[in-house]
Design a protein around this motif. Structure first.
Motif, PDB file in Angstrom:
ATOM      1  N   LEU A 131       0.923  -1.378  -0.148  1.00 51.25           N
ATOM      2  CA  LEU A 131       0.266  -0.246  -0.224  1.00 51.25           C
ATOM      3  C   LEU A 131       1.007   1.075   0.016  1.00 51.25           C
ATOM      4  O   LEU A 131       1.699   1.170   0.851  1.00 51.25           O
ATOM      5  CB  LEU A 131      -0.930  -0.321   1.500  1.00 51.25           C
ATOM      6  N   LYS A 132       0.640   2.145  -0.903  1.00 52.80           N
ATOM      7  CA  LYS A 132       1.507   3.441  -0.738  1.00 52.80           C
ATOM      8  C   LYS A 132       0.259   4.890  -1.050  1.00 52.80           C
ATOM      9  O   LYS A 132      -0.760   4.803  -1.337  1.00 52.80           O
ATOM     10  CB  LYS A 132       1.790   3.514  -2.137  1.00 52.80           C
ATOM     11  N   ILE A 133       0.648   5.496   0.558  1.00 53.79           N
ATOM     12  CA  ILE A 133      -0.651   6.596   0.708  1.00 53.79           C
ATOM     13  C   ILE A 133      -0.021   7.831   1.090  1.00 53.79           C
ATOM     14  O   ILE A 133       1.912   7.677   0.970  1.00 53.79           O
ATOM     15  CB  ILE A 133      -0.985   6.073   1.960  1.00 53.79           C
ATOM     16  N   SER A 134      -0.214   8.459  -0.022  1.00 59.91           N
ATOM     17  CA  SER A 134       0.826   9.847   0.226  1.00 59.91           C
ATOM     18  C   SER A 134      -1.251  10.469   0.359  1.00 59.91           C
ATOM     19  O   SER A 134      -2.148  11.570  -0.717  1.00 59.91           O
ATOM     20  CB  SER A 134       0.978  10.280  -1.620  1.00 59.91           C
ATOM     21  N   LEU A 135      -0.136  11.365   1.616  1.00 61.59           N
ATOM     22  CA  LEU A 135      -1.556  12.634   2.392  1.00 61.59           C
ATOM     23  C   LEU A 135      -1.076  14.334   0.973  1.00 61.59           C
ATOM     24  O   LEU A 135      -0.132  14.621   1.664  1.00 61.59           O
ATOM     25  CB  LEU A 135      -1.782  12.472   3.746  1.00 61.59           C
ATOM     26  N   ARG A 136      -2.500  14.952   1.568  1.00 59.00           N
ATOM     27  CA  ARG A 136      -2.133  16.276   1.378  1.00 59.00           C
ATOM     28  C   ARG A 136      -2.779  16.957   1.810  1.00 59.00           C
ATOM     29  O   ARG A 136      -4.262  16.836   2.219  1.00 59.00           O
ATOM     30  CB  ARG A 136      -1.912  16.578  -0.507  1.00 59.00           C
ATOM     31  N   ILE A 137      -3.146  17.959   2.519  1.00 56.58           N
ATOM     32  CA  ILE A 137      -3.934  19.901   2.704  1.00 56.58           C
ATOM     33  C   ILE A 137      -4.218  20.154   1.222  1.00 56.58           C
ATOM     34  O   ILE A 137      -3.049  20.553   0.552  1.00 56.58           O
ATOM     35  CB  ILE A 137      -2.737  20.494   3.584  1.00 56.58           C
ATOM     36  N   MET A 138      -4.887  20.159   1.298  1.00 51.77           N
ATOM     37  CA  MET A 138      -5.829  21.050  -0.158  1.00 51.77           C
ATOM     38  C   MET A 138      -6.436  21.869   0.145  1.00 51.77           C
ATOM     39  O   MET A 138      -7.111  22.506   1.228  1.00 51.77           O
ATOM     40  CB  MET A 138      -6.325  20.432  -1.192  1.00 51.77           C
ATOM     41  N   ASP A 139      -6.787  22.987  -0.349  1.00 54.43           N
ATOM     42  CA  ASP A 139      -7.067  25.043  -0.261  1.00 54.43           C
ATOM     43  C   ASP A 139      -8.516  23.687  -1.066  1.00 54.43           C
ATOM     44  O   ASP A 139      -8.371  23.294  -1.690  1.00 54.43           O
ATOM     45  CB  ASP A 139      -6.543  25.970  -0.714  1.00 54.43           C
ATOM     46  N   GLY A 140      -9.589  24.733  -1.239  1.00 50.12           N
ATOM     47  CA  GLY A 140     -10.707  24.908  -1.182  1.00 50.12           C
ATOM     48  C   GLY A 140     -10.581  24.788  -3.215  1.00 50.12           C
ATOM     49  O   GLY A 140     -11.178  24.293  -3.669  1.00 50.12           O
ATOM     50  N   ASP A 141      -9.954  25.063  -3.764  1.00 54.68           N
ATOM     51  CA  ASP A 141      -9.623  25.295  -4.967  1.00 54.68           C
ATOM     52  C   ASP A 141      -8.819  23.829  -6.389  1.00 54.68           C
ATOM     53  O   ASP A 141      -8.131  23.366  -6.895  1.00 54.68           O
ATOM     54  CB  ASP A 141      -8.928  26.336  -5.768  1.00 54.68           C
ATOM     55  N   GLY A 142      -8.113  22.927  -4.618  1.00 54.20           N
ATOM     56  CA  GLY A 142      -8.251  21.731  -5.686  1.00 54.20           C
ATOM     57  C   GLY A 142      -6.942  22.328  -4.930  1.00 54.20           C
ATOM     58  O   GLY A 142      -5.923  20.569  -6.026  1.00 54.20           O
ATOM     59  N   GLU A 143      -6.071  22.778  -4.627  1.00 57.45           N
ATOM     60  CA  GLU A 143      -4.401  23.000  -4.967  1.00 57.45           C
ATOM     61  C   GLU A 143      -4.231  22.634  -3.637  1.00 57.45           C
ATOM     62  O   GLU A 143      -4.279  22.888  -2.251  1.00 57.45           O
ATOM     63  CB  GLU A 143      -3.838  24.125  -4.992  1.00 57.45           C
ATOM     64  N   LYS A 144      -2.693  22.337  -4.216  1.00 60.96           N
ATOM     65  CA  LYS A 144      -1.387  21.567  -2.901  1.00 60.96           C
ATOM     66  C   LYS A 144      -1.347  22.657  -1.790  1.00 60.96           C
ATOM     67  O   LYS A 144      -0.733  23.258  -2.349  1.00 60.96           O
ATOM     68  CB  LYS A 144      -1.439  19.942  -3.850  1.00 60.96           C
ATOM     69  N   VAL A 145      -1.428  22.501  -1.036  1.00 64.33           N
ATOM     70  CA  VAL A 145      -1.257  24.061   0.489  1.00 64.33           C
ATOM     71  C   VAL A 145      -0.003  22.973   1.353  1.00 64.33           C
ATOM     72  O   VAL A 145       0.944  23.661   1.415  1.00 64.33           O
ATOM     73  CB  VAL A 145      -1.667  24.206   0.874  1.00 64.33           C
TER      74      VAL A 145
END
Length: 118
Positions: free
Chosen positions: A3-17
């Motif tokens: 299993l490979k997991i990649s977490l990201r916090i995204m803004d309301g426009d779907g842009e990686k933050v």
């Protein structure tokens, strides 16, 4: 299988933050005491590293690093208390999500040996 997991916090426009790249950059700054040295160690241009960090700070409303300019002993960067707190909470969250996902993966696919990748 793994299993490979990649977490990201995204803004309301779907842009990686915020995600693993910013985490690595912040940890390298902490290790080297310099945004420039951290960027070089990651094969990033200083301007790219600065832009990534400035964008994360702006979008999250957090000051991650304090910068000192040149002088007799040279400049440098260090994590702020606020930045370190956010980074540590994010890393703790990341570990918890990964452990939970690994457990769910093992339950859904017991025929595969439990092997995971970051």
């Amino acid at each position: 299988m793994h299993l490979k997991i990649s977490l990201r916090i995204m803004d309301g426009d779907g842009e990686k933050v915020f995600g693993s790249g910013v985490v690595e950059l912040l940890r390298k700054i902490e290790e080297t005491g310099s945004l420039n040295r951290a960027a070089r160690s990651m094969d990033l241009a200083y301007s790219k590293a600065w832009k990534i960090l400035a964008e994360a700070e702006k979008r999250l409303g957090i000051t991650f690093i304090e910068r000192t300019i040149g002088g007799a002993h040279g400049g440098g960067s260090r994590l702020t208390d606020e930045g370190r707190d956010f980074l540590e909470r994010y890393e703790k969250f990341d570990r918890r999500v990964r452990r939970q996902a690994e457990d769910e993966f093992a339950a859904a696919f017991p025929e595969w040996k439990k092997e995971t990748e970051g």
